[in-house]
Design a protein around this motif. Sequence first.
Motif, mmCIF file in Angstrom:
data_model
loop_
_atom_site.group_PDB
_atom_site.id
_atom_site.type_symbol
_atom_site.label_atom_id
_atom_site.label_comp_id
_atom_site.label_asym_id
_atom_site.label_seq_id
_atom_site.Cartn_x
_atom_site.Cartn_y
_atom_site.Cartn_z
ATOM 1 N N ASP A 1 -91.581 42.790 26.705
ATOM 2 C CA ASP A 1 -90.800 43.016 25.498
ATOM 3 C C ASP A 1 -89.343 43.099 25.942
ATOM 4 O OD1 ASP A 1 -90.065 43.507 22.894
ATOM 5 O OD2 ASP A 1 -91.391 45.212 22.611
ATOM 6 N N VAL A 2 -88.423 43.138 25.017
ATOM 7 C CA VAL A 2 -87.008 43.156 25.351
ATOM 8 C C VAL A 2 -86.651 44.355 26.231
ATOM 9 C CG1 VAL A 2 -84.685 43.300 24.399
ATOM 10 C CG2 VAL A 2 -86.408 41.915 23.257
ATOM 11 N N HIS A 3 -87.154 45.527 25.895
ATOM 12 C CA HIS A 3 -86.768 46.746 26.594
ATOM 13 C C HIS A 3 -87.791 47.214 27.624
ATOM 14 C CE1 HIS A 3 -83.415 47.043 23.865
ATOM 15 N NE2 HIS A 3 -84.248 46.919 22.848
ATOM 16 N N GLU A 4 -89.044 46.943 27.393
ATOM 17 C CA GLU A 4 -90.102 47.402 28.289
ATOM 18 C C GLU A 4 -91.358 46.594 28.022
ATOM 19 O OE1 GLU A 4 -92.020 51.085 25.848
ATOM 20 O OE2 GLU A 4 -90.075 51.440 26.764
ATOM 21 N N ASP A 5 -92.296 46.649 28.943
ATOM 22 C CA ASP A 5 -93.564 45.976 28.704
ATOM 23 C C ASP A 5 -94.306 46.700 27.585
ATOM 24 O OD1 ASP A 5 -93.071 44.132 30.620
ATOM 25 O OD2 ASP A 5 -94.403 44.992 32.122
#
Length: 130
Positions: free
Chosen positions: A29-33
């Motif tokens: 994802d953009v910020h974290e899995d």
Amino acid sequence: MARTLTSHDDIRQWAQARGGNPMLMDTPDVHEDRTLLTITFGQHALNAERNEGPDVNPYGGWNLSGWEEWFAEFDKQKLAIKVNDDQPGSLDNDFTFVPRDGDKAEQTTDAARQPPNVSIKSPDPADRAS
């Protein structure tokens, strides 16, 4: 009539009565899995190449998991499952993930909740071929 399940035992019994198995998939994802959850039923646990999960996934695909691991992620994401009441003589395996906090809106991704940051303009007549 639909009902919402949050109890681990109720969800496991509902799924197992229909031949369901828990599956997880880790996606970037953009910020974290992010970990996606699903329940697969019957032969759908294997794809055409006899691997776990649906065919063709650029992130590595779905993996069958144990219920404990699946419920840990289910609780972490604060989800519930909305299922239909069974009709006499049949077991319906349709379900939807919904937020556990009482909000009746269906669970979706942040990307689906926010409109894309794009602009659309009318085509320029000069760009058309004569």
